[in-house]
Design a protein around this motif. Structure first.
Motif, mmCIF file in Angstrom:
data_model
loop_
_atom_site.group_PDB
_atom_site.id
_atom_site.type_symbol
_atom_site.label_atom_id
_atom_site.label_comp_id
_atom_site.label_asym_id
_atom_site.label_seq_id
_atom_site.Cartn_x
_atom_site.Cartn_y
_atom_site.Cartn_z
ATOM 1 N N ASN A 94 4.881 -2.889 1.159
ATOM 2 C CA ASN A 94 4.516 -1.254 1.755
ATOM 3 C C ASN A 94 5.859 -0.784 1.908
ATOM 4 O O ASN A 94 6.685 -0.604 2.433
ATOM 5 C CB ASN A 94 3.873 -1.186 3.375
ATOM 6 C CG ASN A 94 4.546 -1.967 4.258
ATOM 7 O OD1 ASN A 94 5.471 -1.627 4.765
ATOM 8 N ND2 ASN A 94 4.202 -3.338 5.239
ATOM 9 N N HIS A 105 -0.491 -6.128 1.644
ATOM 10 C CA HIS A 105 -0.300 -4.699 1.716
ATOM 11 C C HIS A 105 1.038 -5.236 3.134
ATOM 12 O O HIS A 105 0.663 -3.622 2.873
ATOM 13 C CB HIS A 105 -1.247 -3.835 2.063
ATOM 14 C CG HIS A 105 -1.559 -2.669 2.118
ATOM 15 N ND1 HIS A 105 -2.721 -1.204 2.553
ATOM 16 C CD2 HIS A 105 -0.329 -1.630 2.009
ATOM 17 C CE1 HIS A 105 -1.823 -0.506 2.634
ATOM 18 N NE2 HIS A 105 -1.017 -0.483 2.258
ATOM 19 N N ASP A 144 -2.730 -0.108 6.975
ATOM 20 C CA ASP A 144 -1.967 0.787 7.691
ATOM 21 C C ASP A 144 -1.961 0.916 9.412
ATOM 22 O O ASP A 144 -1.136 1.532 9.914
ATOM 23 C CB ASP A 144 -1.480 2.047 7.389
ATOM 24 C CG ASP A 144 -1.344 2.698 5.141
ATOM 25 O OD1 ASP A 144 -0.685 1.043 5.636
ATOM 26 O OD2 ASP A 144 -1.293 3.363 5.068
#
Length: 424
Positions: free
Chosen positions: A216, A212, A175
């Motif tokens: 996302n 990821h 992230d």
């Protein structure tokens, strides 16, 4: 080179051209705890996406790869720049990858001058992050705008960030990278719509992180995916890791790219190499992973051949041209071309405009077939050394370009180029 120190506790190792090991274990622990929610999302995403992409692998769409764009060479614009230009001309490389450190923007004019001297080549610019720019996205946007303003008319592809799954490179979660990349994407959309951005930047066979970056809820798009697909810790590129060899790893990665709604179906391997024995402290790994210069040349060529045969990799950038610990050129005491230099040069000469036809693998014996100038070219190597007869209709070359006229050909680790006379 007078280089600004990275923000503590990070520092740069000028010998191996990478960040030094992050020794503050307490800091790493605290940062990973802070990013627990992202790490949890990485695990959940991987549990869902990795099995689905494995199931989808047989259905992946192959594409016709342009060999003129496929072969790319990593270069350092501050290391022997005039010699680098001469060597690129000699190698006849059409695409180069250059790395720019965000903490060295004072060299931007120097970089631009180097890029302009390579204006006939396709340019991939890898923008290397530091912790300061990861933490301060306003600073990142400001500095990235400066880069785009200076270079967007001269650079074909910008790679945003690198090696995102290694803490010493500054990121502690996917992230954090997603926010970093989204800053670049938003700037591109608002002010530089013609710029092409690739990202993800996961190193090694750690596809849970890749998943990821591809699946996302961040609102951004990639123009392609960049991967640092090293296989050096497994030895030869054909060797298995968790039952996957290089071709399998490429197919799996390409399948995830194909499945993702966030990216165009474009895959770029923007960094790979093997470290060379007895070059410490310049080698980027321990001596255990290092190989001889002869094996380095063998493995490099076979990595390129297998990646091209996959017909799923749009470009492959070797890391890099001049580097004592892992490059084609050793510049420690004087300029010395390693055997891999001639191997790379002969590879480009024969394959740059060749048409890939097929790959056959039988009991560890590999044959690639290409059509070049209306001539059939076969490239042979095997993991179990053997011999074949040098037929009258063969024209055989070693991997560094020497004509071989022996009656019996020794096939082994070093690929042989075999032109079939009057085949077409």
């Amino acid at each position: 080179m007078d280089e600004k120190r990275l923000k503590a506790p990070f520092s740069w190792d000028n010998y191996s051209d990478q960040p030094a090991q992050l020794k503050d274990k307490q800091y790493k622990k605290q940062m990973r705890q802070r990013e627990f929610s992202s790490l949890f999302k990485t695990v959940v995403t991987a549990i869902i996406i990795l099995p689905l992409s494995l199931i989808a692998m047989p259905f992946i769409k192959r594409k016709e790869i342009k060999t003129d764009d496929f072969f790319s060479m990593g270069v350092d614009y501050q290391r022997e720049p005039e010699l680098t230009l001469e060597l690129l001309e000699e190698l006849d490389v059409s695409t180069i990858l250059i790395r720019l450190k965000l903490w060295e923007l004072n060299t931007l004019e120097e970089l631009k001058d180097f890029i302009l001297k390579n204006k006939e080549r396709r340019i991939i610019l890898k923008i290397l992050q530091d912790r300061e720019h990861i933490e301060d996205l306003n600073l990142f946007e400001k500095d990235l705008r400066t880069i785009f303003e200076a270079l967007h008319n001269h650079v074909d592809i910008f790679e945003i960030g690198s090696t995102i799954n290694r803490a010493k490179w500054g990121f502690f979660s996917v992230d954090e990278y997603n926010r970093f990349y989204k800053t670049a994407y938003d700037l591109k959309e608002a002010e530089f719509p013609d710029a092409k951005l690739i990202g993800s930047g996961v190193i090694d066979f750690e596809y849970h992180f890749t998943a990821h970056t591809l699946f996302n809820f961040f609102k951004y798009k990639y123009d392609g995916i960049a991967a640092l697909l090293y296989v050096d810790r497994r030895g030869a590129p054909e060797n298995m890791q968790m039952s996957f060899n290089l071709l399998d790893k490429i197919a799996w990665l390409s399948t995830m790219v194909w499945m993702s709604p966030k990216t165009k179906h474009s895959l770029h391997i923007t960094e790979t190499n093997w470290p060379i024995t007895k070059t410490a402290p310049y080698a980027p790994t321990s001596e255990h992973e290092c190989v001889s210069e002869e094996l380095y040349a063998d493995f490099m060529l076979r990595y390129y051949l297998l990646s091209l045969a996959s017909q799923q990799v749009d470009s492959l950038s070797w890391h890099q041209l001049i580097a004592p610990g892992y490059g084609l050129i050793d510049n420690r005491n004087k300029i010395r071309k390693r055997s891999a230099y001639d191997t790379y040069k002969f590879m480009i000469k024969n394959l740059k405009n060749a048409q890939f036809l097929r790959l056959d693998i039988k009991r560890g014996y590999y044959i690639l077939q290409f059509l070049r100038n209306n001539r059939l070219l076969q490239i042979h190597w095997t993991l179990k050394p053997t011999t074949i007869k040098n037929d009258d209709f063969f024209e055989v070359y070693s991997m560094d370009g020497k004509l071989i006229e022996d009656e019996i050909l020794s096939i082994g680790s070093s690929p042989l180029y075999i032109y079939i006379k009057d085949a077409v």
